[in-house]
Design a protein around this motif. Structure first.
Motif, PDB file in Angstrom:
ATOM      1  N   ILE A 126     -36.306  41.931  16.981  1.00 51.90           N
ATOM      2  CA  ILE A 126     -36.612  41.293  15.694  1.00 51.90           C
ATOM      3  C   ILE A 126     -35.490  41.563  14.691  1.00 51.90           C
ATOM      4  CG2 ILE A 126     -38.221  41.271  13.740  1.00 51.90           C
ATOM      5  CD1 ILE A 126     -40.437  42.045  15.714  1.00 51.90           C
ATOM      6  N   ALA A 127     -35.011  42.827  14.671  1.00 47.28           N
ATOM      7  CA  ALA A 127     -33.926  43.187  13.750  1.00 47.28           C
ATOM      8  C   ALA A 127     -32.643  42.414  14.084  1.00 47.28           C
ATOM      9  CB  ALA A 127     -33.675  44.693  13.836  1.00 47.28           C
ATOM     10  N   TYR A 128     -32.319  42.352  15.379  1.00 49.72           N
ATOM     11  CA  TYR A 128     -31.105  41.637  15.808  1.00 49.72           C
ATOM     12  C   TYR A 128     -31.206  40.155  15.459  1.00 49.72           C
ATOM     13  CZ  TYR A 128     -27.974  39.191  18.978  1.00 49.72           C
ATOM     14  OH  TYR A 128     -27.037  38.336  19.495  1.00 49.72           O
ATOM     15  N   ILE A 145     -29.674  35.346  12.297  1.00 48.49           N
ATOM     16  CA  ILE A 145     -30.086  34.195  11.474  1.00 48.49           C
ATOM     17  C   ILE A 145     -29.433  34.266  10.098  1.00 48.49           C
ATOM     18  CG2 ILE A 145     -32.057  33.146  10.290  1.00 48.49           C
ATOM     19  CD1 ILE A 145     -33.761  33.909  12.729  1.00 48.49           C
ATOM     20  N   LYS A 146     -29.398  35.471   9.523  1.00 46.09           N
ATOM     21  CA  LYS A 146     -28.751  35.639   8.209  1.00 46.09           C
ATOM     22  C   LYS A 146     -27.276  35.239   8.271  1.00 46.09           C
ATOM     23  CE  LYS A 146     -27.124  39.642   6.791  1.00 46.09           C
ATOM     24  NZ  LYS A 146     -25.761  39.375   6.330  1.00 46.09           N
ATOM     25  N   GLU A 147     -26.592  35.689   9.336  1.00 45.12           N
ATOM     26  CA  GLU A 147     -25.168  35.399   9.457  1.00 45.12           C
ATOM     27  C   GLU A 147     -24.910  33.907   9.682  1.00 45.12           C
ATOM     28  OE1 GLU A 147     -22.404  37.656   9.244  1.00 45.12           O
ATOM     29  OE2 GLU A 147     -24.068  38.603   8.207  1.00 45.12           O
ATOM     30  N   VAL A 148     -25.740  33.281  10.499  1.00 44.76           N
ATOM     31  CA  VAL A 148     -25.556  31.846  10.771  1.00 44.76           C
ATOM     32  C   VAL A 148     -25.824  31.016   9.516  1.00 44.76           C
ATOM     33  CG1 VAL A 148     -26.428  29.870  12.072  1.00 44.76           C
ATOM     34  CG2 VAL A 148     -26.029  32.057  13.234  1.00 44.76           C
ATOM     35  N   LEU A 149     -26.903  31.368   8.785  1.00 48.52           N
ATOM     36  CA  LEU A 149     -27.205  30.644   7.544  1.00 48.52           C
ATOM     37  C   LEU A 149     -26.096  30.832   6.525  1.00 48.52           C
ATOM     38  CD1 LEU A 149     -31.028  31.346   7.102  1.00 48.52           C
ATOM     39  CD2 LEU A 149     -29.922  29.210   7.756  1.00 48.52           C
ATOM     40  N   ARG A 150     -25.487  32.023   6.540  1.00 49.44           N
ATOM     41  CA  ARG A 150     -24.432  32.333   5.568  1.00 49.44           C
ATOM     42  C   ARG A 150     -23.249  31.371   5.695  1.00 49.44           C
ATOM     43  NH1 ARG A 150     -19.975  35.044   6.224  1.00 49.44           N
ATOM     44  NH2 ARG A 150     -18.907  35.856   4.402  1.00 49.44           N
ATOM     45  N   LEU A 170     -29.329  48.624   5.586  1.00 52.67           N
ATOM     46  CA  LEU A 170     -29.295  48.501   7.047  1.00 52.67           C
ATOM     47  C   LEU A 170     -29.131  49.860   7.705  1.00 52.67           C
ATOM     48  CD1 LEU A 170     -26.983  45.364   7.601  1.00 52.67           C
ATOM     49  CD2 LEU A 170     -29.453  45.492   7.847  1.00 52.67           C
ATOM     50  N   LEU A 171     -28.231  50.677   7.119  1.00 57.07           N
ATOM     51  CA  LEU A 171     -27.892  51.944   7.768  1.00 57.07           C
ATOM     52  C   LEU A 171     -29.017  52.976   7.670  1.00 57.07           C
ATOM     53  CD1 LEU A 171     -24.129  52.226   6.741  1.00 57.07           C
ATOM     54  CD2 LEU A 171     -25.115  51.361   8.866  1.00 57.07           C
ATOM     55  N   VAL A 201     -26.841  46.867  14.619  1.00 57.17           N
ATOM     56  CA  VAL A 201     -26.112  46.379  13.431  1.00 57.17           C
ATOM     57  C   VAL A 201     -24.798  45.739  13.855  1.00 57.17           C
ATOM     58  CG1 VAL A 201     -24.987  47.052  11.279  1.00 57.17           C
ATOM     59  CG2 VAL A 201     -27.147  48.146  11.949  1.00 57.17           C
ATOM     60  N   LEU A 202     -24.053  46.463  14.703  1.00 52.03           N
ATOM     61  CA  LEU A 202     -22.758  45.925  15.168  1.00 52.03           C
ATOM     62  C   LEU A 202     -22.956  44.624  15.937  1.00 52.03           C
ATOM     63  CD1 LEU A 202     -19.695  46.298  15.573  1.00 52.03           C
ATOM     64  CD2 LEU A 202     -20.214  47.618  17.639  1.00 52.03           C
TER      65      LEU A 202
END
Length: 257
Positions: free
Chosen positions: A8-10, A15-20, A96-97, A106-107
């Motif tokens: 779920i976290a990944y 999704i956040k990165e793609v939308l960005r 996140l950390l 995260v990576l």
């Protein structure tokens, strides 16, 4: 059946990165297609017709793999370096950390975002390339594998740059003074057989050379470097950068200081 929390976290990070990058597609996706069109008009049509053939294929077909990979390299790198640095600059990387999410998730999330942008832009540039040229697509499997591995490698490179960056100027130094020269000298527009023996040996230290030639083998079936040597070098670079990136995250370099 409940989904694993790490999945779920990944998925949320991706999704956040793609939308960005998709929200600002005019700045992130469209420019490489326009730039590649200009390359094909100038180098492929105007200059290429004077050159004729290289390694037994038309020059306009010969430069197709390099131009596609240039777009993949640049965009995979740029997406991660800008996204992770913004997370540092706006201080939401701390959220996140301190979350239960392990550093490798995260990576993987940031790298996957870079890979997604590299793949989208690469496919768009490939569509443009097929308008101007007619590469035979020698091996679909090799083409896709090199496509993916190159995106992963330069997404990791962008992550390391972002970790060490202390200002917005720092995230442009490596692309301008390291990445661009390596890409243009990586055999995008020429075969290293044209170089003197000394410069051929120097070129072997350029990692981009192995990617361009492996991708060229996938599309055209010709290469200056053995396919297995090229794939082996790419995998070694990926493993080294992935381990180094995780160590940076574990030690909090550039984040906790």
């Amino acid at each position: 059946m409940a989904e694993h929390p790490y999945w779920i976290a990944y998925r949320t990070l991706v999704i956040k990165e793609v939308l960005r990058f998709s929200r600002i597609w005019v700045q992130t996706v469209l420019p490489p297609a326009i730039t590649t069109t200009l390359y094909f008009i100038i180098f492929g049509r105007l200059i290429g017709e004077q050159i004729g053939q290289m390694d037994g294929v038309r020059y306009i077909d010969y430069i197709v793999p390099g131009l596609i990979l240039m777009a993949v390299i640049t965009n995979s790198y740029a997406n991660v370096v800008s996204s992770f640095y913004q997370a540092k600059f706006q201080h939401h990387i701390e959220e996140l950390l301190v979350s239960p999410m392990p550093n490798w998730v995260v990576l993987l999330g940031f790298v996957s975002g870079g890979v997604a942008r590299g793949m989208v832009v690469g496919l768009l540039v490939m569509a443009v390339a097929f308008v101007f040229a007619d590469p035979p697509l020698h091996s679909v499997a090799v083409t896709l594998v090199v496509f993916l591995l190159t995106s992963v490698l330069f997404a990791l490179g962008g992550f390391i740059n972002a970790v060490y960056a202390k200002s917005f100027d720092d995230i442009t130094i490596v692309p301008n003074f390291v990445l661009t020269p390596l890409t243009y000298l990586g055999g995008v527009f020429y075969s290293i057989d044209l170089l003197s023996p000394f410069w051929q040996q120097v070129s072997l230290f350029n990692p981009v050379l192995y990617m361009v030639n492996a991708f060229r083998f996938g599309l055209l079936g010709v290469s200056d470097i053995s396919l297995w040597t090229a794939l082996g070098m790419i995998l070694i670079f990926i493993m080294v950068l992935a381990v180094f990136s995780l160590r940076l995250l574990d030690r909090g370099v550039g984040v906790k200081s």
